[in-house]
Design an enzyme around this catalytic site. Structure first.
Site, PDB file in Angstrom:
ATOM      1  N   THR A 285      -5.259   6.602  -1.120  1.00 20.05           N
ATOM      2  CA  THR A 285      -4.692   7.301  -0.048  1.00 20.05           C
ATOM      3  C   THR A 285      -3.951   6.363   0.894  1.00 20.05           C
ATOM      4  OG1 THR A 285      -6.625   7.600   1.164  1.00 20.05           O
ATOM      5  CG2 THR A 285      -5.918   9.407  -0.285  1.00 20.05           C
ATOM      6  N   SER A 286      -3.244   6.755   1.767  1.00 23.95           N
ATOM      7  CA  SER A 286      -2.285   5.735   2.811  1.00 23.95           C
ATOM      8  C   SER A 286      -3.257   5.642   3.861  1.00 23.95           C
ATOM      9  CB  SER A 286      -1.135   6.340   2.899  1.00 23.95           C
ATOM     10  OG  SER A 286      -0.189   6.411   1.955  1.00 23.95           O
ATOM     11  N   THR A 287      -4.013   6.418   4.422  1.00 26.82           N
ATOM     12  CA  THR A 287      -4.775   6.512   5.688  1.00 26.82           C
ATOM     13  C   THR A 287      -6.395   6.751   5.485  1.00 26.82           C
ATOM     14  OG1 THR A 287      -4.304   8.679   6.525  1.00 26.82           O
ATOM     15  CG2 THR A 287      -2.469   7.208   6.970  1.00 26.82           C
TER      16      THR A 287
END
Length: 182
Positions: free
Chosen positions: A8-10
């Protein structure tokens, strides 16, 4: 052996990471590497997962955008996997690169995904330009320059630039920039 990779990006996307992890376990991945980093950030877990793959293994991801940041990056990953005789499966697309059709479809879809990303960025730039023309967009508020007086005080007190950077939560480059202004 099926080897999973989830990203995931964050850090706030815990549910997304959990969903990927579960999907990879359900299809039988014996090992799963995961990380929470942007597509352009360092991706150590991806490197580790690809490094772990052996002849006959298959690397599995839930979605193409979790794996590669561009068609070029995708090509590099596939080339490395091919060199090790490792397949790639992308669950949401039903793609498997252990056959010629899967490889062709992956390249076509990778190109479409990159095109979509470039179009989105173009629309974003146009929107920003329009907002600037209307006086509604000023850009990000400069945070480091607001701390210039504190930087100068700490320098006079004998602090190192690296120490100032850590104390004030700004980059070392910002500290150097402030020092060169005065």
């Amino acid at each position: 052996m099926l080897i999973g990779y989830a990203r995931t990006s964050t850090l706030e996307q815990k549910a997304g990471l959990e969903a990927q992890r579960e999907s990879l376990r359900v299809i039988g991945c014996e090992r799963v590497w995961e990380e929470q980093t942007s597509s352009v950030g360092l991706r150590e877990s991806l490197r580790d997962a690809v490094g772990f793959c052996r002849d006959g293994d298959t690397l599995v991801v839930t979605k193409l955008d979790r794996l590669a940041r561009s068609v070029r990056h995708l090509g590099e990953i596939i080339e490395e996997l091919d060199g090790k005789n490792v397949g790639l499966r992308i669950l949401d697309l039903g793609l498997d690169t252990t056959n010629a059709t899967g490889k062709l479809m992956l390249n076509v879809l990778g190109s479409v995904a990159q095109f979509e990303r470039e179009m989105m960025l173009e629309r974003q730039r146009e929107g920003i330009a329009k907002a600037k023309a209307l006086g509604k967009y000023k850009g990000r508020k400069p945070t480091a320059i607001l701390k210039a007086d504190a930087v100068q005080s700490l320098l006079r007190a004998g602090e190192t630039k690296r120490g100032i950077s850590k104390k004030l939560g700004i980059s070392e480059r910002s500290v150097h920039r402030i020092c060169s202004m005065k």
